[in-house]
Design a protein around this motif. Structure first.
Motif, PDB file in Angstrom:
ATOM      1  N   VAL A  95      12.699   7.907 -16.650  1.00  0.00           N
ATOM      2  CA  VAL A  95      13.797   7.202 -15.982  1.00  0.00           C
ATOM      3  C   VAL A  95      13.686   7.423 -14.474  1.00  0.00           C
ATOM      4  O   VAL A  95      13.419   8.538 -14.013  1.00  0.00           O
ATOM      5  CB  VAL A  95      15.160   7.703 -16.497  1.00  0.00           C
ATOM      6  N   ALA A  96      13.892   6.342 -13.708  1.00  0.00           N
ATOM      7  CA  ALA A  96      13.760   6.405 -12.250  1.00  0.00           C
ATOM      8  C   ALA A  96      15.100   6.199 -11.568  1.00  0.00           C
ATOM      9  O   ALA A  96      15.927   5.404 -12.013  1.00  0.00           O
ATOM     10  CB  ALA A  96      12.780   5.341 -11.767  1.00  0.00           C
TER      11      ALA A  96
ATOM     12  N   VAL B  91      10.774   3.595 -16.992  1.00  0.00           N
ATOM     13  CA  VAL B  91       9.417   3.419 -16.490  1.00  0.00           C
ATOM     14  C   VAL B  91       8.606   2.659 -17.537  1.00  0.00           C
ATOM     15  O   VAL B  91       8.435   3.110 -18.660  1.00  0.00           O
ATOM     16  CB  VAL B  91       8.768   4.781 -16.184  1.00  0.00           C
ATOM     17  N   VAL B  92       8.132   1.486 -17.151  1.00  0.00           N
ATOM     18  CA  VAL B  92       7.294   0.653 -18.009  1.00  0.00           C
ATOM     19  C   VAL B  92       5.876   1.230 -17.977  1.00  0.00           C
ATOM     20  O   VAL B  92       5.500   1.943 -17.058  1.00  0.00           O
ATOM     21  CB  VAL B  92       7.330  -0.806 -17.505  1.00  0.00           C
ATOM     22  N   GLY B  93       5.064   0.902 -18.951  1.00  0.00           N
ATOM     23  CA  GLY B  93       3.738   1.498 -19.059  1.00  0.00           C
ATOM     24  C   GLY B  93       2.692   0.933 -18.134  1.00  0.00           C
ATOM     25  O   GLY B  93       1.523   0.804 -18.525  1.00  0.00           O
ATOM     26  N   VAL B  94       3.059   0.597 -16.893  1.00  0.00           N
ATOM     27  CA  VAL B  94       2.109   0.113 -15.894  1.00  0.00           C
ATOM     28  C   VAL B  94       2.438   0.778 -14.560  1.00  0.00           C
ATOM     29  O   VAL B  94       3.590   0.780 -14.125  1.00  0.00           O
ATOM     30  CB  VAL B  94       2.166  -1.422 -15.734  1.00  0.00           C
ATOM     31  N   TYR B  95       1.400   1.344 -13.924  1.00  0.00           N
ATOM     32  CA  TYR B  95       1.575   2.047 -12.656  1.00  0.00           C
ATOM     33  C   TYR B  95       0.442   1.631 -11.710  1.00  0.00           C
ATOM     34  O   TYR B  95      -0.674   1.350 -12.157  1.00  0.00           O
ATOM     35  CB  TYR B  95       1.473   3.560 -12.836  1.00  0.00           C
ATOM     36  N   LEU B  96       0.720   1.632 -10.408  1.00  0.00           N
ATOM     37  CA  LEU B  96      -0.319   1.450  -9.390  1.00  0.00           C
ATOM     38  C   LEU B  96      -0.363   2.704  -8.526  1.00  0.00           C
ATOM     39  O   LEU B  96       0.699   3.192  -8.087  1.00  0.00           O
ATOM     40  CB  LEU B  96      -0.017   0.243  -8.503  1.00  0.00           C
TER      41      LEU B  96
ATOM     42  N   ARG C 184       0.781  -1.228   0.000  1.00  0.00           N
ATOM     43  CA  ARG C 184       0.000   0.000   0.000  1.00  0.00           C
ATOM     44  C   ARG C 184       0.823   1.295   0.000  1.00  0.00           C
ATOM     45  O   ARG C 184       0.612   2.189   0.806  1.00  0.00           O
ATOM     46  CB  ARG C 184      -0.962   0.019   1.186  1.00  0.00           C
ATOM     47  N   PRO C 185       1.772   1.450  -0.916  1.00  0.00           N
ATOM     48  CA  PRO C 185       2.429   2.746  -1.077  1.00  0.00           C
ATOM     49  C   PRO C 185       1.478   3.723  -1.776  1.00  0.00           C
ATOM     50  O   PRO C 185       0.408   3.333  -2.257  1.00  0.00           O
ATOM     51  CB  PRO C 185       3.625   2.418  -1.971  1.00  0.00           C
ATOM     52  N   ALA C 186       1.887   4.991  -1.849  1.00  0.00           N
ATOM     53  CA  ALA C 186       1.088   5.956  -2.610  1.00  0.00           C
ATOM     54  C   ALA C 186       1.177   5.658  -4.109  1.00  0.00           C
ATOM     55  O   ALA C 186       0.229   5.899  -4.856  1.00  0.00           O
ATOM     56  CB  ALA C 186       1.566   7.372  -2.322  1.00  0.00           C
ATOM     57  N   ALA C 187       2.322   5.147  -4.525  1.00  0.00           N
ATOM     58  CA  ALA C 187       2.519   4.790  -5.931  1.00  0.00           C
ATOM     59  C   ALA C 187       3.491   3.635  -6.029  1.00  0.00           C
ATOM     60  O   ALA C 187       4.405   3.504  -5.199  1.00  0.00           O
ATOM     61  CB  ALA C 187       3.056   5.979  -6.718  1.00  0.00           C
ATOM     62  N   GLN C 188       3.293   2.791  -7.007  1.00  0.00           N
ATOM     63  CA  GLN C 188       4.231   1.725  -7.313  1.00  0.00           C
ATOM     64  C   GLN C 188       4.497   1.762  -8.813  1.00  0.00           C
ATOM     65  O   GLN C 188       3.561   1.720  -9.617  1.00  0.00           O
ATOM     66  CB  GLN C 188       3.658   0.371  -6.914  1.00  0.00           C
ATOM     67  N   ILE C 189       5.752   1.877  -9.167  1.00  0.00           N
ATOM     68  CA  ILE C 189       6.144   2.100 -10.549  1.00  0.00           C
ATOM     69  C   ILE C 189       6.876   0.866 -11.068  1.00  0.00           C
ATOM     70  O   ILE C 189       7.863   0.428 -10.479  1.00  0.00           O
ATOM     71  CB  ILE C 189       7.078   3.331 -10.684  1.00  0.00           C
ATOM     72  N   MET C 190       6.397   0.305 -12.171  1.00  0.00           N
ATOM     73  CA  MET C 190       7.090  -0.819 -12.780  1.00  0.00           C
ATOM     74  C   MET C 190       8.244  -0.293 -13.616  1.00  0.00           C
ATOM     75  O   MET C 190       8.080   0.632 -14.418  1.00  0.00           O
ATOM     76  CB  MET C 190       6.147  -1.635 -13.654  1.00  0.00           C
ATOM     77  N   LEU C 191       9.417  -0.882 -13.425  1.00  0.00           N
ATOM     78  CA  LEU C 191      10.637  -0.444 -14.090  1.00  0.00           C
ATOM     79  C   LEU C 191      11.308  -1.613 -14.801  1.00  0.00           C
ATOM     80  O   LEU C 191      11.145  -2.771 -14.415  1.00  0.00           O
ATOM     81  CB  LEU C 191      11.621   0.146 -13.068  1.00  0.00           C
TER      82      LEU C 191
ATOM     83  N   ALA D  61       9.206  -1.414  -8.662  1.00  0.00           N
ATOM     84  CA  ALA D  61       9.068  -2.848  -8.899  1.00  0.00           C
ATOM     85  C   ALA D  61       9.810  -3.140 -10.200  1.00  0.00           C
ATOM     86  O   ALA D  61       9.297  -2.877 -11.292  1.00  0.00           O
ATOM     87  CB  ALA D  61       7.602  -3.248  -9.003  1.00  0.00           C
ATOM     88  N   VAL D  62      11.044  -3.625 -10.076  1.00  0.00           N
ATOM     89  CA  VAL D  62      11.882  -3.863 -11.246  1.00  0.00           C
ATOM     90  C   VAL D  62      11.525  -5.231 -11.826  1.00  0.00           C
ATOM     91  O   VAL D  62      11.655  -6.258 -11.148  1.00  0.00           O
ATOM     92  CB  VAL D  62      13.372  -3.787 -10.897  1.00  0.00           C
ATOM     93  N   MET D  63      11.066  -5.253 -13.056  1.00  0.00           N
ATOM     94  CA  MET D  63      10.629  -6.499 -13.663  1.00  0.00           C
ATOM     95  C   MET D  63      11.810  -7.252 -14.265  1.00  0.00           C
ATOM     96  O   MET D  63      12.807  -6.661 -14.671  1.00  0.00           O
ATOM     97  CB  MET D  63       9.575  -6.220 -14.726  1.00  0.00           C
ATOM     98  N   THR D  64      11.676  -8.557 -14.299  1.00  0.00           N
ATOM     99  CA  THR D  64      12.717  -9.409 -14.875  1.00  0.00           C
ATOM    100  C   THR D  64      12.277 -10.022 -16.200  1.00  0.00           C
ATOM    101  O   THR D  64      13.099 -10.541 -16.941  1.00  0.00           O
ATOM    102  CB  THR D  64      13.090 -10.538 -13.898  1.00  0.00           C
TER     103      THR D  64
END
Length: 354
Positions: free
Chosen positions: A143-144, A168-173, A125-132, A212-215
């Motif tokens: 870029v993050a 920054v990937v095109g998915v955000y929470l 439950r962060p304010a935002a979660q960014i897929m990278l 959230a760094v994706m593999t």
């Protein structure tokens, strides 16, 4: 939790295809790019979905409908101009209410889905979660900068001198905190409300933004080379099947022949898919080729290409690395044969040497 899917924009890097077709509806593996995202959202257990649409809204609505085919409940949100990702959040305020939401760019494909990403947000439950994702040239992306404990500490939008290789990937929470941020940011130098500026506002006001760094594999399908690469990746994941008619032909590798398709006197090398109602005669198809529904292919060799619905190709050898629009007709001339590389908009008519 809700979903916000961005399907506006003009798709200038995919012209001339996007003069007549929404970029999110270009098919990869004979399925529109947008559908891959909608399926990922449904698989993550999110059902209430708002799709932000612009000038191509009629095409998007005709293709997606009410969303029930994906297990979704879809609403359409009109964006008069593509004024940035944060602007899309702004115009979706009433639809989103105070709910958490996943924002998914409709021209992106995340091959491993977003289920783990969504579950992690629900737990933390962060304010935002960014897929990278790590990329070779981050100058083309947001870029993050990320701290050792996984916080996003800074964001840059398409920087000339990137401070990391994490795009920054095109998915955000987001939690509802993003609405305050969106209301506070000003248009960037390119006249858009940037979502990176909104996330930076959260960070500057001591609200947690997590990385959230994706593999796995992710692709933005904004241009022809990337669209063809996504097509290759999707085709590799298909299970071979043959529900059409195959006569006097050789089928090798991962090949899908859809119901109603007819393959006669031809060689199809996978990964490849032949769409329903398509006819392939005295031709060689593949590898890495998608032939959409109701196409007619005769006396041709097509490889590493996307051929969209109702296209007709006769006597072309070889055709490669091409994106062929709907209702295109390609025929040969009496000239000596040569290689061809084409990007043709819908309803084009072309004669080429072959």
């Amino acid at each position: 939790m809700k979903a916000l899917v961005l399907s506006g924009g003009s798709g200038t890097r995919l012209r001339p295809i996007t003069h007549t077709l929404a970029k999110q509806l270009v098919p990869v593996g004979n399925k529109p790019v947008l559908f891959h995202g909608l399926e990922a959202i449904a698989a993550a257990g999110v059902t209430e979905t708002g799709i932000v649409v612009g000038d191509t809204r009629a095409q998007i609505q005709a293709a997606v409908g009410d969303g029930s085919r994906f297990g979704l409940e879809v609403s359409y949100l009109w964006q008069r101009e593509p004024l940035g990702l944060a602007h899309a959040v702004k115009i979706a305020r009433d639809f989103l209410g105070d709910d958490d939401f996943v924002m998914y760019l409709g021209d992106n494909v995340v091959f491993d889905g977003i289920t783990d990403f969504v579950e992690r947000f629900r737990e933390r439950r962060p304010a935002a979660q960014i897929m990278l994702a790590q990329v070779d040239d981050p100058r083309q992306f947001g870029v993050a900068e990320v701290s050792a404990d996984g916080r996003v500490t800074g964001l840059q939008e398409k920087p000339r001198r990137p401070r990391s290789d994490l795009a920054v990937v095109g998915v955000y929470l987001f939690s509802s905190a993003i609405h305050k941020a969106v209301a506070e940011v000003e248009p960037s130098a390119r006249g858009e409300l940037e979502i990176t500026d909104a996330v930076q506002w959260l960070i500057d006001h001591d609200l947690r933004a997590e990385a959230a760094v994706m593999t796995g594999c992710w692709k933005d399908t904004g241009n022809v080379p990337d669209m063809l690469e996504v097509n290759r990746l999707v085709l590799r994941s298909l299970e071979p099947s043959s529900a059409g008619v195959v006569r006097d032909s050789e089928i090798n590798g991962q090949v899908v022949v859809e119901p109603g398709a007819r393959v006669t006197g031809s060689v199809v090398v996978g990964p490849a898919v032949i769409g329903s109602g398509a006819t392939v005669t005295n031709s060689r198809i593949g590898p890495y080729t998608s032939i959409a529904e109701d196409c007619s292919i005769a006396d041709s060799w097509i490889r590493d290409s996307i051929v969209m619905p109702r296209a007709s190709i006769t006597g072309v050898r070889p055709l490669e690395s091409s994106l062929i629009g709907q209702d295109v007709e390609i025929t040969r001339t009496p000239e000596p044969p040569s290689a061809h590389r084409l990007v043709l908009g819908d309803r084009s008519r072309v004669q080429i040497a072959s």
